[in-house]
Scaffold this active site. Sequence first.
Site, mmCIF file in Angstrom:
data_model
loop_
_atom_site.group_PDB
_atom_site.id
_atom_site.type_symbol
_atom_site.label_atom_id
_atom_site.label_comp_id
_atom_site.label_asym_id
_atom_site.label_seq_id
_atom_site.Cartn_x
_atom_site.Cartn_y
_atom_site.Cartn_z
ATOM 1 N N PRO A 1 0.797 -1.219 0.000
ATOM 2 C CA PRO A 1 0.000 0.000 0.000
ATOM 3 C C PRO A 1 0.834 1.276 0.000
ATOM 4 O O PRO A 1 1.865 1.363 0.655
ATOM 5 C CB PRO A 1 -0.842 -0.105 1.271
ATOM 6 N N ASN A 2 0.335 2.219 -0.772
ATOM 7 C CA ASN A 2 0.862 3.582 -0.874
ATOM 8 C C ASN A 2 2.169 3.694 -1.637
ATOM 9 O O ASN A 2 2.661 4.806 -1.845
ATOM 10 C CB ASN A 2 0.981 4.235 0.509
ATOM 11 N N ARG B 1 5.126 11.080 -2.127
ATOM 12 C CA ARG B 1 4.856 10.806 -0.702
ATOM 13 C C ARG B 1 6.138 10.952 0.120
ATOM 14 O O ARG B 1 7.101 10.232 -0.095
ATOM 15 C CB ARG B 1 4.316 9.383 -0.536
ATOM 16 N N TYR C 1 11.240 8.738 1.528
ATOM 17 C CA TYR C 1 11.214 7.735 0.463
ATOM 18 C C TYR C 1 11.933 8.155 -0.811
ATOM 19 O O TYR C 1 12.052 7.359 -1.734
ATOM 20 C CB TYR C 1 9.763 7.373 0.132
ATOM 21 N N ASN D 1 8.105 -5.641 -0.796
ATOM 22 C CA ASN D 1 8.000 -4.437 0.021
ATOM 23 C C ASN D 1 6.532 -4.362 0.411
ATOM 24 O O ASN D 1 5.711 -3.813 -0.320
ATOM 25 C CB ASN D 1 8.444 -3.189 -0.744
ATOM 26 N N ALA E 1 3.166 -0.940 4.910
ATOM 27 C CA ALA E 1 2.532 -0.997 6.238
ATOM 28 C C ALA E 1 2.074 -2.407 6.605
ATOM 29 O O ALA E 1 2.013 -2.741 7.796
ATOM 30 C CB ALA E 1 1.355 -0.033 6.298
ATOM 31 N N HIS F 1 3.961 -4.717 9.174
ATOM 32 C CA HIS F 1 3.795 -4.599 10.609
ATOM 33 C C HIS F 1 2.437 -5.092 11.105
ATOM 34 O O HIS F 1 2.183 -5.046 12.308
ATOM 35 C CB HIS F 1 3.982 -3.130 11.017
ATOM 36 N N ASP G 1 1.610 -16.012 6.571
ATOM 37 C CA ASP G 1 1.110 -17.362 6.303
ATOM 38 C C ASP G 1 1.250 -17.727 4.827
ATOM 39 O O ASP G 1 1.546 -18.880 4.497
ATOM 40 C CB ASP G 1 -0.345 -17.493 6.745
ATOM 41 N N GLU H 1 12.597 -9.544 2.156
ATOM 42 C CA GLU H 1 11.765 -8.467 2.680
ATOM 43 C C GLU H 1 12.527 -7.164 2.464
ATOM 44 O O GLU H 1 13.692 -7.055 2.849
ATOM 45 C CB GLU H 1 11.511 -8.692 4.169
ATOM 46 N N HIS I 1 12.593 -2.762 2.466
ATOM 47 C CA HIS I 1 12.061 -1.457 2.875
ATOM 48 C C HIS I 1 12.959 -0.384 2.298
ATOM 49 O O HIS I 1 14.189 -0.494 2.375
ATOM 50 C CB HIS I 1 12.017 -1.340 4.398
ATOM 51 N N ILE I 2 12.374 0.643 1.754
ATOM 52 C CA ILE I 2 13.140 1.745 1.186
ATOM 53 C C ILE I 2 13.853 2.522 2.282
ATOM 54 O O ILE I 2 15.026 2.852 2.168
ATOM 55 C CB ILE I 2 12.208 2.655 0.356
ATOM 56 N N SER I 3 13.144 2.802 3.361
ATOM 57 C CA SER I 3 13.729 3.551 4.475
ATOM 58 C C SER I 3 14.288 2.581 5.512
ATOM 59 O O SER I 3 14.018 1.380 5.478
ATOM 60 C CB SER I 3 12.664 4.439 5.126
ATOM 61 N N ARG J 1 12.881 4.717 12.564
ATOM 62 C CA ARG J 1 11.594 5.410 12.478
ATOM 63 C C ARG J 1 10.736 5.080 13.699
ATOM 64 O O ARG J 1 11.243 4.641 14.718
ATOM 65 C CB ARG J 1 10.916 5.029 11.160
ATOM 66 N N ARG K 1 7.115 0.493 13.602
ATOM 67 C CA ARG K 1 7.731 -0.015 12.369
ATOM 68 C C ARG K 1 8.900 -0.963 12.647
ATOM 69 O O ARG K 1 9.445 -1.563 11.729
ATOM 70 C CB ARG K 1 8.215 1.140 11.500
#
Length: 147
Positions: free
Chosen positions: A10-11, A18, A23, A79, A82, A85, A92, A103, A105-107, A112, A116
Amino acid sequence: MKTVFVLNGPNLNLLGTREPAVYGVHTLADVERLCAQACERHGFALQFRQSNHEGDLVDWIHEAGRLHGAGELAGVVLNAAAYTHTSVALLDAVKGTGVPLVELHISNVHAREAFRHHSYLSSAARAVMCGFGVQGYPLAIDGLAGW
């Protein structure tokens, strides 16, 4: 030719606009180009997808699992944004399919907000990358090529 799934949650469709201080200014289309170049270097086919809906991500992991079972999957770069978390469903799906997962993550999520810092996915991932910006995506694909 094996396939790499790069799945975005999402997002992430808002990349470039954003929170650019967090990001960066690159768009999701820029990320897709980086992934396509990395896949081309390694002789992989690319499935690059984004959804704001958890069920889509679960379905795509199941699809990747079918390719994995047929020996046609190099791995999945996820990625989950949200959902990292919050989503036991994604955990599953990864565990149920056995897909080799990075897995991403950009940041740097550990620098943070405290919420997170926990990931439901990390326990099922072969590797976890964070903080490299969008350059983490081709790095993750390079990692898959070494497995």
